[in-house]
Design a protein around this motif. Sequence first.
Motif, PDB file in Angstrom:
ATOM      1  N   PRO A   1       0.734  -1.241   0.063  1.00 37.08           N
ATOM      2  CA  PRO A   1      -0.006  -0.147  -0.097  1.00 37.08           C
ATOM      3  C   PRO A   1       0.924   1.447  -0.015  1.00 37.08           C
ATOM      4  O   PRO A   1       0.290   2.338  -0.057  1.00 37.08           O
ATOM      5  CB  PRO A   1      -0.605  -0.103   1.220  1.00 37.08           C
ATOM      6  CG  PRO A   1       0.210  -0.895   2.222  1.00 37.08           C
ATOM      7  CD  PRO A   1       1.036  -1.871   1.461  1.00 37.08           C
ATOM      8  N   SER A   2       2.021   1.388   0.056  1.00 38.18           N
ATOM      9  CA  SER A   2       2.882   2.569   0.148  1.00 38.18           C
ATOM     10  C   SER A   2       4.090   2.528  -0.458  1.00 38.18           C
ATOM     11  O   SER A   2       4.745   1.536  -0.650  1.00 38.18           O
ATOM     12  CB  SER A   2       3.035   2.870   1.790  1.00 38.18           C
ATOM     13  OG  SER A   2       4.182   3.734   1.831  1.00 38.18           O
ATOM     14  N   SER A   3       4.265   3.693  -1.236  1.00 40.82           N
ATOM     15  CA  SER A   3       5.477   3.644  -2.125  1.00 40.82           C
ATOM     16  C   SER A   3       6.852   3.844  -1.031  1.00 40.82           C
ATOM     17  O   SER A   3       7.850   3.046  -1.812  1.00 40.82           O
ATOM     18  CB  SER A   3       5.374   4.869  -3.024  1.00 40.82           C
ATOM     19  OG  SER A   3       5.277   6.010  -2.433  1.00 40.82           O
ATOM     20  N   SER A   4       6.801   4.440  -0.215  1.00 41.49           N
ATOM     21  CA  SER A   4       7.941   4.543   0.447  1.00 41.49           C
ATOM     22  C   SER A   4       8.216   3.271   1.515  1.00 41.49           C
ATOM     23  O   SER A   4       9.365   2.662   1.529  1.00 41.49           O
ATOM     24  CB  SER A   4       8.065   5.588   1.215  1.00 41.49           C
ATOM     25  OG  SER A   4       7.080   5.870   2.183  1.00 41.49           O
ATOM     26  N   HIS A   5       6.958   2.778   1.771  1.00 39.16           N
ATOM     27  CA  HIS A   5       7.246   1.486   3.009  1.00 39.16           C
ATOM     28  C   HIS A   5       7.030   0.389   2.249  1.00 39.16           C
ATOM     29  O   HIS A   5       7.520  -0.631   2.962  1.00 39.16           O
ATOM     30  CB  HIS A   5       5.991   1.814   3.978  1.00 39.16           C
ATOM     31  CG  HIS A   5       6.236   3.019   5.001  1.00 39.16           C
ATOM     32  ND1 HIS A   5       5.990   4.137   4.560  1.00 39.16           N
ATOM     33  CD2 HIS A   5       6.654   2.995   5.908  1.00 39.16           C
ATOM     34  CE1 HIS A   5       6.014   5.055   5.423  1.00 39.16           C
ATOM     35  NE2 HIS A   5       6.560   4.486   6.440  1.00 39.16           N
ATOM     36  N   THR A   6       6.636   0.119   1.026  1.00 38.38           N
ATOM     37  CA  THR A   6       6.480  -1.132   0.318  1.00 38.38           C
ATOM     38  C   THR A   6       7.400  -1.282  -0.844  1.00 38.38           C
ATOM     39  O   THR A   6       8.352  -1.847  -0.878  1.00 38.38           O
ATOM     40  CB  THR A   6       4.971  -1.446  -0.012  1.00 38.38           C
ATOM     41  OG1 THR A   6       4.223  -0.923   1.198  1.00 38.38           O
ATOM     42  CG2 THR A   6       4.885  -2.823  -0.250  1.00 38.38           C
TER      43      THR A   6
ATOM     44  N   GLY B   1       8.341   8.056  -2.378  1.00 39.32           N
ATOM     45  CA  GLY B   1       7.958   7.923  -3.730  1.00 39.32           C
ATOM     46  C   GLY B   1       8.888   6.588  -4.352  1.00 39.32           C
ATOM     47  O   GLY B   1       8.984   6.706  -5.445  1.00 39.32           O
TER      48      GLY B   1
ATOM     49  N   HIS C   1       1.909  -1.551   6.751  1.00 36.48           N
ATOM     50  CA  HIS C   1       2.486  -1.073   5.323  1.00 36.48           C
ATOM     51  C   HIS C   1       3.315  -2.370   4.731  1.00 36.48           C
ATOM     52  O   HIS C   1       3.654  -2.075   3.664  1.00 36.48           O
ATOM     53  CB  HIS C   1       3.359   0.129   5.472  1.00 36.48           C
ATOM     54  CG  HIS C   1       2.606   1.302   5.752  1.00 36.48           C
ATOM     55  ND1 HIS C   1       3.225   2.260   6.637  1.00 36.48           N
ATOM     56  CD2 HIS C   1       1.592   1.958   5.131  1.00 36.48           C
ATOM     57  CE1 HIS C   1       2.357   3.270   6.562  1.00 36.48           C
ATOM     58  NE2 HIS C   1       1.291   3.071   5.604  1.00 36.48           N
TER      59      HIS C   1
END
Lengths: 231, 312
Positions: free
Chosen positions: A17-22, A129, A58
């Motif tokens: 679900p997250s560009s920075s966390h995934t 990002g 995340h």
Amino acid sequence: MMLISIFDVAGPIMVGPSSSHTAGACKIGQIARALFNGTPTQADFYLYGSFATVYQGHATDKALLAGVMKFQTSDPRLPKAFEIAQKKGIKYKFIPLKINASEHHPNTVRIILKNKNRSISVVGSSIGGGKIKITFINDVPVDLEMIAGRFFSILIGHDSKPENVLHPLYGQLVDWDIPIHGKQTICAVRGKHRCLTALNIEDSYLTLSQVLMLEKLPGIEFVRSLTKLNK
Amino acid sequence: MRYQFKNCRELLELCEREKLPISQIAIRSEMELFNKKQPWVRNKMKLVRNTMWEAIQKGIKTTAKSKYGLVGDSAAKLYIGIKKSGHMLHSKTAIRAMAYAVATNEQNARMGRIVAFPTAGGSGVVPGVLFSTYEHMKSSKRRMLNALFTASAIGIAILKHGGTFSAAKGGCQAEVGVGTAMAAAGVTEMRGGTPAQCLNAAALALKNMLGLACDPISGLVEVPCVKRNAIGASIAIAASDMSMLGVKSFVPMDEVVEAMMNIAATMNESIRETALGGLATTPTGLRVREKMGLPKVPKKYLNKCKDCTGCG
């Protein structure tokens, strides 16, 4: 400021679900795996900052492990990373550390990969990002910036004279029609002079035999291709 | 370098000088920067377009809940709404845009495959608005692709003008807000607007997203992210309509970006993706947090309202 591609805005293609966390976490895992150059039997993840507090929500944990297993950021198997790791016999451990446990960026992880012969430690941050930064390799400070799903990079370890050592390597890449879109060299004095160079070879591809050929060049310690990881 | 631009003003000048729409400038800039042929750039964007469409198609057909059960059934509800659009205030296109935006973002929350455009949290607005308008206008696939290039060009101009896409730095205005501005510009070009109208639409859209806090409940990209994408899509369509009717943004796009960064600098860290303020610390937000077993919110972030007697 670095070049901004359209596909930095329109991308990466990734599993949520997250560009920075995934996506970013997955990329850090990939790089650790590429540097380790083999299948680890044990993977330890020390999580700092917001990685430590929200990693479960995340799926940062799954993404890191998926990266270590060479999955891409858009691999639909990413949500099942734990099961797949168990099947492959990779033991994993996530150790969240307190906020402000270090002076690192808020989204930082230290990955330690081991098998019975060797181990490696990589510290990386996800800086938004899907962009990531590798700050330590085996406790040697480095500064490598990469973007999940964009650059096809190779990492080269070599002795301290980048000009002399890398010149034949560049020549070889030109012979193979592989354009170099950016390069970055970091040298650290640690026992002996050692340097690390990262090359960005957008959309090109190094085969295993090509990697082995590059490794035979004088002064080159190792060459790691991250190209397959991105494909 | 003939096709490079540092901000929206330069982008507009470039369009006027070359007599090209924004999308073509974006394509040429990419070709120039990375020394590639046009089909290479287009094919890469086709992959982006196809991934977006897959996510939408999966998202509108399922009502499966996300991992923590906060979202998951809104896209299907909105999609049914298209058939009853006679009873709705919004046009069919706007409702479909909202359905698609939510579908994309719910897929994201379910760990499905999406395109982070500009980021995962704000990934719904652009595909929602563009695909819905594409269906409404029965326009060509090429036009759809061009609209994606236009949207990206706005994103690049924002980044180069010192903007950010990171909610940790600028709050939700930098994610869904920027997504809305990009969608407004893209859809305006798809409808045949001039480059000036596209940038004007982007400015109108972003102005209405300024100051938006990033306050996700428990830090998950679910509440309020998913539904914010729907409203963002609606704002993008409104901004595009206004721009096509000749309404001008009093403040030009570049200055709106500057305003966004000014606001970002004054934003408290509790509303910058830390889940320590805003909706995240409402009684509902705190309940979810407790259920998930996350560490408690430090006291200094709670009960900030003046004359507060404690909630609920």
